[in-house]
Structures are given as structure tokens and as C-alpha cells.
Enzyme design. Sequence first.
Site, PDB file in Angstrom:
ATOM      1  N   ARG A 124      17.368  28.249 -35.019  1.00 26.71           N
ATOM      2  CA  ARG A 124      17.033  29.007 -35.839  1.00 26.71           C
ATOM      3  C   ARG A 124      18.419  29.664 -35.987  1.00 26.71           C
ATOM      4  NH1 ARG A 124      11.629  29.995 -35.753  1.00 26.71           N
ATOM      5  NH2 ARG A 124      11.423  29.808 -34.073  1.00 26.71           N
ATOM      6  N   CYS A 146      -5.535  22.711 -52.531  1.00 27.04           N
ATOM      7  CA  CYS A 146      -7.318  22.629 -52.030  1.00 27.04           C
ATOM      8  C   CYS A 146      -7.420  22.975 -51.473  1.00 27.04           C
ATOM      9  CB  CYS A 146      -7.682  21.797 -52.769  1.00 27.04           C
ATOM     10  SG  CYS A 146      -7.129  21.344 -54.882  1.00 27.04           S
ATOM     11  N   GLU A 179      21.568  25.073 -27.807  1.00 24.36           N
ATOM     12  CA  GLU A 179      21.268  24.403 -28.276  1.00 24.36           C
ATOM     13  C   GLU A 179      20.095  25.033 -29.332  1.00 24.36           C
ATOM     14  OE1 GLU A 179      19.312  20.914 -26.070  1.00 24.36           O
ATOM     15  OE2 GLU A 179      18.385  21.793 -26.008  1.00 24.36           O
ATOM     16  N   PRO A 180      20.966  26.286 -30.173  1.00 24.17           N
ATOM     17  CA  PRO A 180      19.927  26.465 -31.003  1.00 24.17           C
ATOM     18  C   PRO A 180      19.894  26.198 -32.608  1.00 24.17           C
ATOM     19  CG  PRO A 180      22.115  28.011 -30.637  1.00 24.17           C
ATOM     20  CD  PRO A 180      22.019  26.612 -29.948  1.00 24.17           C
ATOM     21  N   TYR A 240      12.356  25.731 -39.346  1.00 25.67           N
ATOM     22  CA  TYR A 240      11.448  24.495 -39.634  1.00 25.67           C
ATOM     23  C   TYR A 240      10.764  25.095 -41.079  1.00 25.67           C
ATOM     24  CZ  TYR A 240      12.652  25.633 -34.696  1.00 25.67           C
ATOM     25  OH  TYR A 240      13.400  25.436 -33.527  1.00 25.67           O
TER      26      TYR A 240
HETATM   27  N1  LLP Z   1      15.895  22.104 -28.216  1.00 25.59           N
HETATM   28  C1  LLP Z   1      15.060  22.108 -27.904  1.00 25.59           C
HETATM   29  C2  LLP Z   1      14.394  21.583 -27.256  1.00 25.59           C
HETATM   30  C3  LLP Z   1      14.052  22.755 -28.826  1.00 25.59           C
HETATM   31  O1  LLP Z   1      12.075  21.858 -28.325  1.00 25.59           O
HETATM   32  C4  LLP Z   1      13.825  23.783 -29.949  1.00 25.59           C
HETATM   33  C5  LLP Z   1      12.690  23.689 -30.545  1.00 25.59           C
HETATM   34  C6  LLP Z   1      16.153  24.106 -29.771  1.00 25.59           C
HETATM   35  C7  LLP Z   1      16.489  23.512 -29.678  1.00 25.59           C
HETATM   36  C8  LLP Z   1      16.015  24.907 -31.102  1.00 25.59           C
HETATM   37  O2  LLP Z   1      15.290  25.806 -31.124  1.00 25.59           O
HETATM   38  P1  LLP Z   1      15.110  27.436 -31.629  1.00 25.59           P
HETATM   39  O3  LLP Z   1      16.899  28.312 -30.981  1.00 25.59           O
HETATM   40  O4  LLP Z   1      15.312  27.665 -33.229  1.00 25.59           O
HETATM   41  O5  LLP Z   1      14.594  28.160 -31.294  1.00 25.59           O
HETATM   42  N2  LLP Z   1       8.096  25.095 -35.760  1.00 25.59           N
HETATM   43  C9  LLP Z   1       8.440  26.905 -35.234  1.00 25.59           C
HETATM   44  C10 LLP Z   1       9.536  26.340 -33.731  1.00 25.59           C
HETATM   45  C11 LLP Z   1      10.022  25.177 -32.571  1.00 25.59           C
HETATM   46  C12 LLP Z   1      10.197  25.143 -32.220  1.00 25.59           C
HETATM   47  C13 LLP Z   1      11.390  23.842 -31.631  1.00 25.59           C
HETATM   48  N3  LLP Z   1      11.881  23.741 -30.373  1.00 25.59           N
HETATM   49  C14 LLP Z   1       8.834  27.840 -35.697  1.00 25.59           C
HETATM   50  O6  LLP Z   1       8.814  27.647 -36.884  1.00 25.59           O
HETATM   51  O7  LLP Z   1       9.130  28.790 -35.150  1.00 25.59           O
END
Ligand code: LLP
Length: 423
Positions: A279, A344, A276-277, A374
Site C-alpha cells: 500500500r 443492480c 513486504e509492503p 487493492y
Molecule cells: N504481506 C502479506 C503476507 C500480506 O498479506 C499483505 C497484505 C502484505 C504483505 C501487504 O500489506 P500492505 O503493506 O499493503 O499493508 N484489501 C485490504 C488490505 C488487505 C491486506 C492483505 N494483505 C485493503 O484494501 O485495505
Amino acid sequence: MKIKDNKIHIGKVAVSDLAEEYGTPLYVYDEEKIRDNYRRAFNAFSKHYPDFRFFYAVKACNNPAIASILVSEGAGIDAASVNEILLAKQVGLGGEDVMFSGNFLSDEDIKKGLDSGVIFNLDDISLLPRVLKFGKPEILSFRVNPGYGRSNVGEFVTNAGPNAKFGVHPDQVTQAYKLAKEAGIKRFGAHMMPGSCITDADYFPFVTGLLMDIIGKTGKELGIKFEFIDLGGGLGIPYRGDEEHLDLEDAARKVAEVFKAKTAEYGLHPPRLMMEPARYFVGNAGYVIGKVHSIKSSYKKIIGTDVGMNTLCRPVMYGSYHHIFVDGKENDSREKLALCGQLCENTDYWVKERDLPSTIAEGDLIVIENAGAYGFAMSYQYNGRLRPAEVLVKKSKHWLIRKRETYKDMVANTKVPRRLKKK
Ligand code: LLP
């Protein structure tokens, strides 16, 4: 993004045209890039394990237009909350096309989650009796914390391991499924989410092995058939020019190898492999266009733009690097400059020293890379600096996919008691 005749383009559209039509700050997404990212990743994994599916973690970029692109490619949706389940519904998905991976759920969340019929992915054993109070999910998984997590975003993003708030402790996993089985639940899956923004291909087979050893023992002991195993997200992208790209092909091949070997070792009925990506699909397909409004020469020369920590909070929140381009000036000589937004708070001074074109001037446009994940989703309206608009670009066409907020939006849910109103 391309620079043509010194002008920055997203798809085939000049950022100056987008800024003129929609204003700044502005989030812009490149549809073709999202589709390319998805297909590259899907082909890599499904080639080595055909019973494979991606669920898009909509938290990273929750614009329904962006989710619709990924859904049209075949993705399900990973929802972190009931509202994200509703968003999945809005883009045409429900039932087992949606995975509900919330944590520390309220009774209200549980009730609404059950009503929606999505796959329930429980973050803790203590949630099970609370879920059973309201009903029995058709299919259930537990989010396992395999005791190891990793992040390229720094210590701030810890998804697994002893310091994470997420997931079921490995010692409680068998008991969790045993209780679920005793309660009459018949269909199961398993889940983990141990990493964030990982560009080291070997990490993925390593954590797959950790989960499979935990789940394999449970499956064998309880005679449970896991219909799916979800390895979470975490497929990384480089933010700095000198960072390595994830070798997806290598990661996918090694994950499939470990997955198949462990499935055989524990005598599991071959489950569907899921990830479940977010990013990886949307990160490098999103940009922020901002404008330089004023330049100050005080203790330092500071470039004041309309991109603040409220627009893109990652640099301030995690110390993350986002490359900044200046439209029309990328070939100019450089000097070390500082750059900030309009809030500010001194944390809004989010670039203390960066090589930027020394010719940078009021009215120039800046383009910030890798802002698709994000980015808008974590923006906010502090200081009355409201959330930006979002635009989707496909080749030379573009569509507004979220209006810029207005003062009306800022006060929409507020109420002043009559006694406090000025007569
Ligand atoms: N599945 C679950 C349960 C998650 O909590 C997340 C991300 C994903 C999938 C997706 O992960 P990804 O493939 O995008 O790595 N705000 C932070 C990242 C926080 C991740 C939260 N969970 C940032 O800006 O780097």
C-alpha cells in the site's frame, strides 16, 4: 495529482486527455510517485539497518508494469499464490528474490512452489509434513502470529491476533522449526504480517519486539541461525485529509533499535531485515477516473457514475473512504450529494452523502484518490460491467498497461453444452 487552471492532472497529463484517449472508468498510476514512495521508505530503513530489503506484495496491484517499476528499484516480490510466483518470473524474479506467503495451500500449490525454488513461508505447522512429502525447500520460514494485530481498515482486515486465520501460534513456533531442522532443512528465516495501513510509527517497533521475543527464544533453544526476519507490510497511508501521515523515519529508527537490541539479547547472528509492503508504494500513486453519466433527483439527488463497487470495492467492502474530485469544478460551491455506480445492487450506492460541487453535471469526470492498492486487483465483472483499463503516467507521457475488458473476455472461458444451444 495537481490541479492546474482548474483542471486535474496526473503527472503532467490532464485527466480529460486520459479519459478521451482510453475511456472510463480508468485506473491511472503515476510512476514517479511510486518511485518516490519506494525510495523514501527504502532510505529510511536502510539508513538505520543497511542489510535491509523490501519485497513488494504484488497482490495489491498486480499489473506487471507496476511490479517492474518496483523490481527496478531493487524490490523482491512477495507472492500469495503460484500465479503470483509466475508473475514475479514474468518481471524477471525467481529463487530467493521471491517469497511465497500463501495460506491454506493445496498439494498443487506446494508442488509448484517447491519446483519454483522460491522462499517458502509457511502459514502453519501442519503444512510442514505436507511440504516434506514433496521435497525439501532450500530455505524456509514460518509466518508467526504474534498474538496481536492492528488495522486502520477496520475489523475486516485482521492479519494477526486470535481472530486471524493467519500464522503459527507462538506456542507452536519452536516445535515448527524443530521439526524442520530434524527434517534436514538448513536455512531459515522468520516472518509475520500483523498490521494493515498503520500510520502510528510506534506500532512497528512494538510488533518487532513481539516477533523477536518469540523467534529469539526459538533461535537460542534450537541453535538456529535466522538468515532473515520479515516484518510484513502494513506501512499506512492517510485516506482522509485529516488523517496523520506515517512518520517513516521515526518508525524505521525505532524498528532498527529494537531489532538490533533483540538480536543481541538472544545472541542471534544478525539477520537480514525484510519488509513486504504494498500500500505504501502504490496506494497514493493510483487513481480511478470515472464519468458522470446520469443524475437523478428522486428521494435524494444521486450522481450516477461508471465507478461502481466492481471497479473499486474498498468503500463497500470495508467502509473505506476515498476522496472524490470533480474535474474543472473543484472551486465551485458545494452541496451534500450522493453518488453511485451502475450495478443492480444497492451496495453500489457507495457514497450516501458527501460535499461535492453543486454544479456537477452529466459528462463530468470524477477522480478518485488512493486507489492504487487493492483497487484494480480487487475489481470484478458483475452485471457485465467489465474491468477497466490501466494506464501508466510518467511526467507528460502515458502508456496503456492493461487493455479494457471486452465482451469476448467476459465469456472467454465459458462453454455451452451443444444440447443447450439454440438451433
Ligand atoms: N504481506 C502479506 C503476507 C500480506 O498479506 C499483505 C497484505 C502484505 C504483505 C501487504 O500489506 P500492505 O503493506 O499493503 O499493508 N484489501 C485490504 C488490505 C488487505 C491486506 C492483505 N494483505 C485493503 O484494501 O485495505
